[in-house]
Each structure stands twice: as structure tokens, then as C-alpha cells.
Design a protein around this motif. Structure first.
Motif, PDB file in Angstrom:
ATOM      1  N   LYS A  28       0.837  -1.209   0.000  1.00  0.00           N
ATOM      2  CA  LYS A  28       0.000   0.000   0.000  1.00  0.00           C
ATOM      3  C   LYS A  28       0.869   1.256   0.000  1.00  0.00           C
ATOM      4  CE  LYS A  28      -3.460   2.225   2.967  1.00  0.00           C
ATOM      5  NZ  LYS A  28      -4.136   2.091   4.283  1.00  0.00           N
ATOM      6  N   ASN A  29       2.020   1.147   0.645  1.00  0.00           N
ATOM      7  CA  ASN A  29       2.952   2.275   0.754  1.00  0.00           C
ATOM      8  C   ASN A  29       4.305   1.876   0.164  1.00  0.00           C
ATOM      9  OD1 ASN A  29       1.116   3.927   2.485  1.00  0.00           O
ATOM     10  ND2 ASN A  29       1.465   2.250   3.925  1.00  0.00           N
ATOM     11  N   LEU A  30       4.895   2.803  -0.601  1.00  0.00           N
ATOM     12  CA  LEU A  30       6.149   2.496  -1.307  1.00  0.00           C
ATOM     13  C   LEU A  30       7.116   3.662  -1.182  1.00  0.00           C
ATOM     14  CD1 LEU A  30       7.672   0.539  -3.270  1.00  0.00           C
ATOM     15  CD2 LEU A  30       6.631   1.826  -5.147  1.00  0.00           C
ATOM     16  N   LEU A  31       8.350   3.343  -0.797  1.00  0.00           N
ATOM     17  CA  LEU A  31       9.408   4.347  -0.723  1.00  0.00           C
ATOM     18  C   LEU A  31      10.500   4.005  -1.721  1.00  0.00           C
ATOM     19  CD1 LEU A  31      10.654   6.830   0.840  1.00  0.00           C
ATOM     20  CD2 LEU A  31      11.936   5.123   2.155  1.00  0.00           C
ATOM     21  N   LYS A  44       9.340   6.660 -13.070  1.00  0.00           N
ATOM     22  CA  LYS A  44       8.301   6.881 -14.095  1.00  0.00           C
ATOM     23  C   LYS A  44       7.297   5.740 -14.151  1.00  0.00           C
ATOM     24  CE  LYS A  44      10.927   5.206 -18.172  1.00  0.00           C
ATOM     25  NZ  LYS A  44      12.308   5.075 -17.671  1.00  0.00           N
ATOM     26  N   TYR A  45       7.710   4.558 -13.694  1.00  0.00           N
ATOM     27  CA  TYR A  45       6.790   3.421 -13.610  1.00  0.00           C
ATOM     28  C   TYR A  45       6.099   3.365 -12.245  1.00  0.00           C
ATOM     29  CZ  TYR A  45       9.027   1.684 -17.858  1.00  0.00           C
ATOM     30  OH  TYR A  45       9.504   1.556 -19.140  1.00  0.00           O
ATOM     31  N   LEU A  46       6.832   3.704 -11.208  1.00  0.00           N
ATOM     32  CA  LEU A  46       6.299   3.590  -9.846  1.00  0.00           C
ATOM     33  C   LEU A  46       5.128   4.536  -9.612  1.00  0.00           C
ATOM     34  CD1 LEU A  46       9.681   3.342  -7.882  1.00  0.00           C
ATOM     35  CD2 LEU A  46       8.208   1.463  -8.647  1.00  0.00           C
ATOM     36  N   ILE A  47       5.214   5.738 -10.178  1.00  0.00           N
ATOM     37  CA  ILE A  47       4.131   6.711  -9.948  1.00  0.00           C
ATOM     38  C   ILE A  47       2.836   6.318 -10.658  1.00  0.00           C
ATOM     39  CG2 ILE A  47       5.673   8.670  -9.494  1.00  0.00           C
ATOM     40  CD1 ILE A  47       5.220   9.592 -12.371  1.00  0.00           C
ATOM     41  N   PHE A  74       7.977  15.011 -13.229  1.00  0.00           N
ATOM     42  CA  PHE A  74       6.823  14.317 -12.648  1.00  0.00           C
ATOM     43  C   PHE A  74       6.138  15.224 -11.623  1.00  0.00           C
ATOM     44  CE2 PHE A  74      10.387  11.216 -13.177  1.00  0.00           C
ATOM     45  CZ  PHE A  74       9.924  10.581 -14.329  1.00  0.00           C
ATOM     46  N   PRO A  75       5.305  16.133 -12.070  1.00  0.00           N
ATOM     47  CA  PRO A  75       4.651  17.098 -11.166  1.00  0.00           C
ATOM     48  C   PRO A  75       3.875  16.433 -10.023  1.00  0.00           C
ATOM     49  CG  PRO A  75       4.337  17.751 -13.449  1.00  0.00           C
ATOM     50  CD  PRO A  75       4.956  16.394 -13.487  1.00  0.00           C
ATOM     51  N   SER A  76       3.419  15.201 -10.244  1.00  0.00           N
ATOM     52  CA  SER A  76       2.638  14.513  -9.203  1.00  0.00           C
ATOM     53  C   SER A  76       3.481  14.189  -7.964  1.00  0.00           C
ATOM     54  CB  SER A  76       2.034  13.218  -9.758  1.00  0.00           C
ATOM     55  OG  SER A  76       3.058  12.300 -10.127  1.00  0.00           O
ATOM     56  N   LEU A  77       4.798  14.354  -8.088  1.00  0.00           N
ATOM     57  CA  LEU A  77       5.681  14.084  -6.945  1.00  0.00           C
ATOM     58  C   LEU A  77       5.692  15.223  -5.930  1.00  0.00           C
ATOM     59  CD1 LEU A  77       8.869  12.447  -8.556  1.00  0.00           C
ATOM     60  CD2 LEU A  77       7.150  11.343  -7.126  1.00  0.00           C
TER      61      LEU A  77
END
Length: 250
Positions: free
Chosen positions: A32-35, A46-49, A73-76
Motif C-alpha cells: 500500500k505504501n512504497l518508498l 516513471k513506472y512507480l508513480i 513528474f509534477p505529481s511528486l
């Protein structure tokens, strides 16, 4: 685009086949959570997001890379921790998986940091300098089996997944690389205490060329040291044998 900083152990992964293979291995476990540690130029990012339904964060020390990643990657935004992985606080209150093309100059320290968070980190997958990856996965009897092997394998099942040649990176590192997966095991062998276990393992390998008797004599009574077990060298003892031995410590 961005510059490379050798001082930070930066070698950017450019081989898409390798990237996709790491992503495929990651997705064999649910999370559920990824670092992500050390996203650098974003080869994995680019794949993880794009993985649906997860909370994603990345930790990156290099300010130039942080700026680049936010632009790409603005979503970061709000999800990059601009610090060294070795000094950050635990990034999630719930269990989280750790992934990365880990900086080679702090590979071993990264694994020990994971051990600090072992109750929260069920899975680690990523790329290390091959020597470190092999040591992490080594079994008793191997010349490279040591402190890292025993302490990691007490808490985790360690799989050496595949090797990666230096031609897969920019710039090419002088060393080979290896991808490993750590999966938290459900059972730990009984020990007198975790502290006793760590002290025993570190002491035993501190003088690995000597017999166990000479290496750990400060930790046991003379009577206990008469046992034939102490004629062996540290590298021949399994994780289970080290655990059992803690109960005989003074």
C-alpha cells in the motif's frame, strides 16, 4: 538534463529491460505504501508513480535531482523527501515496501537502516553493488558470508534475483551490480536477546580467520568454551546456530 555526482555514488540506470524486470519483481508482492530510495533520473520512478492505489514517496539527497524530478513528474510534489536516506525519519506510519537503485557508496548502511525499521518494512527490492548483494544472500560456508549475511537473514529471507552488467548504466560503474529481494520472515529463531545476538555475530566475525574459541572468548565462560563447536570458524555457523549459541553467553 542533470549532472552526475560521483561523491553521491550516482550511476543512472538506462537499460529499460532491467528497469521493467525490477518493476515486475516488485509487483509480485502487494503493498500500500512504497518508498523509492535515490530516484536520480527517474528510471524507476516513471513506472512507480503509475502504480494505482498506493502511497508513493521518494527520498533524494541531491537538490538538482529533486528539481529535475519535480519538473518531469509534477505529481511528486509534496512526496519527495530531500534528505539522505540514512538520516530520515520513518516515512510512513504503516508498513511500507522499499525499492531503489541504491547508491553504491552507502549500500551496506542502507541495509542496516532497513533493519532499524524491520517491523515496518516487509519487502525490500533493488539494485546494489554486486559484492554487497552477494554478501547479503550468502549462506554459511561461503567466504563472503559475514555479519551482514547473518543479521539480515535472521529477519529476512534474502533472494539474489539477477546480475546487471555495468553497460546498463550511465556512467558505467567499475563494479557489477546485483538485484536482491528481502522478504520479512514470519519466524525468528529464539535468542537470549536481540542485543546478545548482534554482539555475538559482530564479535565472531571481527576475527573471522580465528576459531570461534579465540574470537569470542570474552563472551563465554571457560567451561562453555571447551565445547567442540568453538573449534569452528564463524563463517561455518548457520543463523540458527548463532541464535542458539546466545543462550550460552555469560
Amino acid at each position: 538534463m542533470h549532472t552526475l555526482k560521483k561523491s553521491l555514488g550516482q550511476h543512472f540506470l538506462k537499460d529499460e529491460k532491467v528497469v521493467q524486470r525490477i518493476i515486475a519483481e516488485l509487483q509480485k508482492n502487494s503493498f500500500k505504501n512504497l518508498l523509492e530510495v535515490g530516484p536520480g533520473g527517474g528510471a524507476l520512478t516513471k513506472y512507480l508513480i503509475k502504480i494505482p492505489g498506493i502511497n508513493f514517496r521518494a527520498v533524494e539527497l541531491d537538490e538538482e535531482k529533486v528539481t529535475f524530478l519535480l519538473k518531469q513528474f509534477p505529481s511528486l510534489k509534496g512526496n519527495i523527501i530531500h534528505q539522505s536516506f540514512l538520516t530520515i525519519d520513518r516515512p510512513f506510519d504503516e508498513p511500507f515496501t522499499v525499492i531503489g537503485n541504491f547508491p553504491y557508496n552507502i549500500s551496506t548502511q542502507i541495509l542496516f537502516k532497513v533493519l532499524e525499521w524491520k517491523e515496518y518494512v516487509p519487502v525490500v527490492i533493488g539494485m546494489f553493488q554486486k559484492e554487497v548483494a552477494e554478501r547479503a544472500a550468502a549462506k554459511e560456508g561461503s567466504k563472503i558470508y559475514g555479519v551482514l549475511s547473518v543479521l539480515l537473514q535472521y529477519y529476512y529471507d534474502v533472494e539474489y534475483l539477477f546480475s546487471v552488467g555495468n553497460e546498463s548504466f550511465t556512467p558505467q560503474p567499475k563494479v557489477q551490480s546485483g538485484v536482491i529481494r528481502l522478504t520479512r520472515n514470519k519466524y525468528q529463531f529464539p535468542v537470549k536477546s536481540e542485543r546478545a545476538f548482534w554482539v555475538l555475530v559482530k564479535t565472531a566475525f571481527n576475527q573471522r580467520r580465528k576459531t570461534l574459541r579465540n574470537g569470542v572468548k570474552s563472551l563465554f565462560s571457560k567451561e562453555i568454551l571447551n565445547d567442540d563447536l568453538f573449534n569452528r570458524r564463524a563463517e561455518t555457523l548457520s543463523v540458527e546456530e548463532f541464535a542458539a549459541l546466545t543462550f550460552k553467553m555469560s
